[in-house]
Motif scaffolding. Structure first.
Motif, PDB file in Angstrom:
ATOM      1  N   PHE A  85      26.329 -24.082  30.268  1.00  0.00           N
ATOM      2  CA  PHE A  85      25.882 -22.695  30.196  1.00  0.00           C
ATOM      3  C   PHE A  85      25.658 -22.077  31.573  1.00  0.00           C
ATOM      4  N   VAL A  86      25.782 -22.863  32.631  1.00  0.00           N
ATOM      5  CA  VAL A  86      25.572 -22.340  33.982  1.00  0.00           C
ATOM      6  C   VAL A  86      26.904 -22.321  34.726  1.00  0.00           C
ATOM      7  N   ASP A  87      27.468 -21.153  34.872  1.00  0.00           N
ATOM      8  CA  ASP A  87      28.689 -20.906  35.666  1.00  0.00           C
ATOM      9  C   ASP A  87      29.977 -21.455  35.058  1.00  0.00           C
ATOM     10  N   ALA A  88      29.928 -22.091  33.898  1.00  0.00           N
ATOM     11  CA  ALA A  88      31.161 -22.623  33.330  1.00  0.00           C
ATOM     12  C   ALA A  88      32.118 -21.495  32.953  1.00  0.00           C
ATOM     13  N   ALA A  89      31.627 -20.540  32.154  1.00  0.00           N
ATOM     14  CA  ALA A  89      32.486 -19.428  31.739  1.00  0.00           C
ATOM     15  C   ALA A  89      32.921 -18.598  32.942  1.00  0.00           C
ATOM     16  N   GLU A  90      31.985 -18.380  33.867  1.00  0.00           N
ATOM     17  CA  GLU A  90      32.287 -17.553  35.041  1.00  0.00           C
ATOM     18  C   GLU A  90      33.338 -18.209  35.938  1.00  0.00           C
ATOM     19  N   SER A  91      33.227 -19.509  36.115  1.00  0.00           N
ATOM     20  CA  SER A  91      34.192 -20.203  36.979  1.00  0.00           C
ATOM     21  C   SER A  91      35.578 -20.195  36.358  1.00  0.00           C
ATOM     22  N   LYS A  92      35.653 -20.347  35.038  1.00  0.00           N
ATOM     23  CA  LYS A  92      36.953 -20.330  34.370  1.00  0.00           C
ATOM     24  C   LYS A  92      37.567 -18.935  34.363  1.00  0.00           C
ATOM     25  N   GLN A  93      36.722 -17.907  34.250  1.00  0.00           N
ATOM     26  CA  GLN A  93      37.240 -16.552  34.345  1.00  0.00           C
ATOM     27  C   GLN A  93      37.794 -16.282  35.736  1.00  0.00           C
ATOM     28  N   ALA A  94      37.078 -16.774  36.755  1.00  0.00           N
ATOM     29  CA  ALA A  94      37.557 -16.614  38.133  1.00  0.00           C
ATOM     30  C   ALA A  94      38.884 -17.343  38.338  1.00  0.00           C
TER      31      ALA A  94
END
Length: 208
Positions: free
Chosen positions: A139-148
């Protein structure tokens, strides 16, 4: 666009894992030719955690490929302490400093910080892996890193959102290696040209 690693094949891997996952796979402009030729050319496998390494190592060994994970490297631990990084991010930075990410297949199944560091290295230091399999979980930066990753100019395979995991990263990399094992090798000149197109050269990058 991996003709022999299709959406139904990926769905089958998810079902076999027994995980309750929504099935959405996003891939960059990866085609089977590039992924296979990177493996045929001996692309090293760089893993973010030992669980991913243990899953891909047997197949990699059978194909004569180097596979490694640097999180247990004492130098990575020292770099993490001095720079305020996670060990996963420090291991990627250390590997890049040694030239170990250029032309590599990077498999990330756990640490979003490792993926974010790979993206930083690509953007700021011109590091060009052959392929990034980005499946960090949590829940910490997983979705954000994959979007990046999906918005980057790297070749990638990823799963949107905060789900993923080491098992999925392992399944994808092993599937790519099995495809490569059953695919005839291109001629030397043809293979070099394929990899030249897949890994853009940075004019400021020293030759490894």
């Amino acid at each position: 666009t991996l003709p022999r690693f299709s959406a139904p094949m990926a769905l089958g891997l998810v079902r076999e894992s027994g995980l309750d996952l929504p099935f959405i796979i996003v891939s960059g402009t990866v085609n089977e030719e590039i992924a296979v030729e990177a493996i045929h050319a001996g692309a090293p496998l760089v893993c973010d955690v030992n669980m991913v390494l243990s899953g891909v190592a047997p197949t990699a060994k059978s194909m004569g490929l180097e596979a490694g994970c640097g999180v247990a490297d004492p130098e990575a631990a020292a770099l993490a302490r001095s720079e305020g990084l996670t060990r996963g991010a420090a291991a990627m930075r250390l590997k890049a400093g040694r030239g170990g990410l250029k032309g590599a297949i990077i498999a990330i199944g756990n640490a979003p910080t490792a993926l974010l560091e790979v993206l930083r290295l690509a953007d700021q230091e011109g590091v060009r892996p052959a392929l990034v399999v980005g499946m960090p979980v949590g829940f910490v930066d997983a979705a954000e890193s994959k979007q990046a990753l999906a918005e980057s100019d790297l070749l990638f395979i990823t799963l949107p959102g905060n789900r993923g995991g080491s098992g999925m990263a392992v399944a994808i990399v092993n599937a790519l290696m099995r495809i490569a094992a059953s695919t005839p090798r291109a001629g030397a000149g043809e293979s070099t040209e394929i990899l030249r197109r897949s890994v853009p050269q940075n004019d400021n990058e020293e030759n490894a």
